[in-house]
Design a protein around this motif. Structure first.
Motif, PDB file in Angstrom:
ATOM      1  N   VAL A  70      -6.902   0.277  -3.625  1.00 23.61           N
ATOM      2  CA  VAL A  70      -6.390  -0.609  -2.575  1.00 23.61           C
ATOM      3  C   VAL A  70      -6.949  -2.012  -2.801  1.00 23.61           C
ATOM      4  O   VAL A  70      -8.156  -2.205  -2.942  1.00 23.61           O
ATOM      5  CB  VAL A  70      -6.778  -0.083  -1.182  1.00 23.61           C
ATOM      6  N   GLY A  71      -6.042  -2.993  -2.864  1.00 21.67           N
ATOM      7  CA  GLY A  71      -6.449  -4.370  -3.087  1.00 21.67           C
ATOM      8  C   GLY A  71      -6.812  -4.685  -4.527  1.00 21.67           C
ATOM      9  O   GLY A  71      -7.321  -5.774  -4.809  1.00 21.67           O
ATOM     10  N   VAL A  72      -6.523  -3.762  -5.432  1.00 18.72           N
ATOM     11  CA  VAL A  72      -6.889  -3.920  -6.843  1.00 18.72           C
ATOM     12  C   VAL A  72      -5.658  -4.279  -7.663  1.00 18.72           C
ATOM     13  O   VAL A  72      -4.584  -3.686  -7.463  1.00 18.72           O
ATOM     14  CB  VAL A  72      -7.524  -2.614  -7.372  1.00 18.72           C
ATOM     15  N   ILE A 131       5.511   9.491   0.601  1.00 22.69           N
ATOM     16  CA  ILE A 131       5.358   8.635   1.781  1.00 22.69           C
ATOM     17  C   ILE A 131       6.624   7.833   2.041  1.00 22.69           C
ATOM     18  O   ILE A 131       7.295   8.007   3.049  1.00 22.69           O
ATOM     19  CB  ILE A 131       4.129   7.705   1.603  1.00 22.69           C
ATOM     20  N   TRP A 132       6.967   6.945   1.143  1.00 22.04           N
ATOM     21  CA  TRP A 132       8.159   6.085   1.314  1.00 22.04           C
ATOM     22  C   TRP A 132       8.274   5.240   0.064  1.00 22.04           C
ATOM     23  O   TRP A 132       7.363   5.219  -0.777  1.00 22.04           O
ATOM     24  CB  TRP A 132       8.030   5.211   2.554  1.00 22.04           C
ATOM     25  N   GLU A 133       9.368   4.509  -0.055  1.00 23.34           N
ATOM     26  CA  GLU A 133       9.544   3.591  -1.182  1.00 23.34           C
ATOM     27  C   GLU A 133       9.499   2.157  -0.678  1.00 23.34           C
ATOM     28  O   GLU A 133      10.204   1.810   0.276  1.00 23.34           O
ATOM     29  CB  GLU A 133      10.868   3.854  -1.898  1.00 23.34           C
ATOM     30  N   VAL A 162       5.681  -5.540  -6.478  1.00 19.19           N
ATOM     31  CA  VAL A 162       5.559  -6.929  -6.911  1.00 19.19           C
ATOM     32  C   VAL A 162       4.335  -7.027  -7.831  1.00 19.19           C
ATOM     33  O   VAL A 162       3.227  -6.652  -7.436  1.00 19.19           O
ATOM     34  CB  VAL A 162       5.388  -7.880  -5.706  1.00 19.19           C
ATOM     35  N   ASP A 163       4.561  -7.506  -9.034  1.00 17.17           N
ATOM     36  CA  ASP A 163       3.467  -7.644 -10.009  1.00 17.17           C
ATOM     37  C   ASP A 163       2.715  -6.332 -10.206  1.00 17.17           C
ATOM     38  O   ASP A 163       1.486  -6.305 -10.354  1.00 17.17           O
ATOM     39  CB  ASP A 163       2.490  -8.752  -9.586  1.00 17.17           C
ATOM     40  N   GLY A 164       3.448  -5.238 -10.172  1.00 15.59           N
ATOM     41  CA  GLY A 164       2.859  -3.946 -10.471  1.00 15.59           C
ATOM     42  C   GLY A 164       2.125  -3.269  -9.335  1.00 15.59           C
ATOM     43  O   GLY A 164       1.561  -2.188  -9.515  1.00 15.59           O
ATOM     44  N   VAL A 165       2.128  -3.884  -8.146  1.00 10.84           N
ATOM     45  CA  VAL A 165       1.506  -3.286  -6.963  1.00 10.84           C
ATOM     46  C   VAL A 165       2.454  -3.440  -5.780  1.00 10.84           C
ATOM     47  O   VAL A 165       3.488  -4.112  -5.877  1.00 10.84           O
ATOM     48  CB  VAL A 165       0.141  -3.943  -6.637  1.00 10.84           C
ATOM     49  N   ILE A 166       2.091  -2.840  -4.660  1.00  6.48           N
ATOM     50  CA  ILE A 166       2.934  -2.915  -3.458  1.00  6.48           C
ATOM     51  C   ILE A 166       2.203  -3.728  -2.406  1.00  6.48           C
ATOM     52  O   ILE A 166       1.218  -3.269  -1.823  1.00  6.48           O
ATOM     53  CB  ILE A 166       3.268  -1.510  -2.931  1.00  6.48           C
ATOM     54  N   PRO A 167       2.677  -4.949  -2.150  1.00  2.00           N
ATOM     55  CA  PRO A 167       2.048  -5.768  -1.109  1.00  2.00           C
ATOM     56  C   PRO A 167       2.560  -5.376   0.269  1.00  2.00           C
ATOM     57  O   PRO A 167       3.588  -4.689   0.401  1.00  2.00           O
ATOM     58  CB  PRO A 167       2.486  -7.186  -1.476  1.00  2.00           C
ATOM     59  N   PHE A 168       1.833  -5.790   1.291  1.00  2.00           N
ATOM     60  CA  PHE A 168       2.320  -5.591   2.666  1.00  2.00           C
ATOM     61  C   PHE A 168       3.676  -6.273   2.802  1.00  2.00           C
ATOM     62  O   PHE A 168       3.818  -7.458   2.484  1.00  2.00           O
ATOM     63  CB  PHE A 168       1.312  -6.191   3.643  1.00  2.00           C
ATOM     64  N   PRO A 195      -1.628   0.702  -4.852  1.00  2.00           N
ATOM     65  CA  PRO A 195      -1.159   1.082  -6.186  1.00  2.00           C
ATOM     66  C   PRO A 195       0.311   1.506  -6.152  1.00  2.00           C
ATOM     67  O   PRO A 195       0.735   2.238  -5.245  1.00  2.00           O
ATOM     68  CB  PRO A 195      -2.073   2.244  -6.568  1.00  2.00           C
ATOM     69  N   ALA A 196       1.057   1.084  -7.145  1.00  2.00           N
ATOM     70  CA  ALA A 196       2.513   1.273  -7.119  1.00  2.00           C
ATOM     71  C   ALA A 196       2.937   2.733  -7.065  1.00  2.00           C
ATOM     72  O   ALA A 196       3.981   3.065  -6.484  1.00  2.00           O
ATOM     73  CB  ALA A 196       3.136   0.595  -8.337  1.00  2.00           C
TER      74      ALA A 196
END
Length: 231
Positions: A38-40, A108-110, A114-120, A150-151
Motif C-alpha cells: 500500500v502506497g508503494v 474485490i472489484w476492478e 495508473v502507472d502500474g498501481v491503483i490510486p484512490f 498494488p494493481a
C-alpha cells in the motif's frame, strides 16, 4: 481478546485511529494493519496480490496468543475471510464492516490502473448512499491521505480451502444495505451469495451509515465491534 483490524482499499492502519482507543478501553489488544504494497510504487508492488494480504493477516494471527477477532472493512473483508479460512480454529469471530463474505474465486472489484498501481478514484466514483454521511472536511482529509494499492490485489481471485470457515461466527455491520435486504439475499441464495448463505452463525447489525463508518461514526462502530467481540 486480540482484535485485528484490516482496512479496505487505499487505507492503512491509521484509518482505524478513531476506533482503536475505545476498543483498548474495553480491554482488548488491538492490532491495526497496513497491507503489503500500500502506497508503494509499481516497481516494488507489481507482484503483490490478494494472497499476500491474506498471508499478512495470518502472520498476525500466528503472532497472537489465544483466539482473535478479525475485522475487515470493505475489500478488507475478503482478506479477513481468507485468513479465517487459513486459521479457522484461531478465529473467535469475523466482523465485516459494510461488506459481504466472498466465495472461492471471488475478487474485490476492478478499478483503473495508473502507472502500474491503483490510486484512490475520487469520491465521485462511489454511489451517493456510500458517501452521504461524510462531510466535506472528512472527504478532503481521507482523500489527501489515501494511498495507492498494488494493481493485482482488487482483481485477484481469493482461494478458499477449509469449509470450517463457515462455522466461525460472523457479524455483519452493514451501513449501506438494510438488514432485511441481506436476509432476503440469504433466503434466495444467488450464486454470488453462496458463502453468505452457508455461514452457520450470523448476526446482522445496521449502522445507518455510509460505507466508511470509521470516519463518519467511529464511536458507534467501535461500540459495535466491542459488542461483537463479546458475543
Amino acid at each position: 481478546m486480540n482484535i485485528i483490524l484490516v482496512p479496505g482499499l487505499w487505507l492503512d492502519a491509521s484509518s482505524w485511529d478513531a476506533v482503536v482507543p475505545a476498543l483498548e478501553r474495553s480491554g482488548h489488544s488491538v492490532h491495526a494493519l497496513t497491507m503489503p504494497g500500500v502506497g508503494v510504487p509499481a516497481a516494488q508492488s507489481d507482484r503483490i496480490g490478494i494472497a499476500d494480504w491474506v498471508d499478512a493477516v495470518v502472520d498476525e494471527i500466528d503472532r497472537s496468543s489465544g483466539l482473535v477477532v478479525l475485522v475487515g472493512h470493505s475489500g478488507g473483508g475478503n482478506v479477513v475471510y481468507g485468513a479465517a479460512d487459513a486459521r479457522p480454529e484461531r478465529v473467535a469471530r469475523i466482523v465485516f464492516v459494510d461488506t459481504f463474505p466472498p466465495g472461492d474465486g471471488g475478487s474485490i472489484w476492478e478499478f483503473p490502473v495508473v502507472d502500474g498501481v491503483i490510486p484512490f478514484p475520487g469520491w465521485d466514483f462511489f454511489e451517493d448512499q456510500e458517501i452521504a454521511d461524510l462531510d466535506e472536511p472528512t472527504r478532503a482529509r481521507v482523500a489527501a491521505t489515501a494511498k495507492t494499492v498494488p494493481a493485482l490485489v482488487p482483481t485477484d481471485p481469493l482461494r478458499l480451502h477449509d469449509e470450517r470457515r463457515r462455522r466461525v461466527p460472523v457479524t455483519m455491520l452493514t451501513g449501506t444495505v438494510p438488514a432485511a435486504e441481506i436476509r432476503d439475499i440469504i433466503a434466495s441464495a444467488p450464486d454470488w451469495a453462496e458463502e453468505l448463505a452457508a455461514v452457520q452463525d450470523l448476526d446482522i447489525v445496521e449502522l445507518h451509515s455510509g460505507h466508511w463508518p470509521q470516519f463518519s461514526q467511529p464511536d458507534n462502530l467501535a461500540a459495535e465491534i466491542v459488542s461483537a467481540a463479546g458475543r
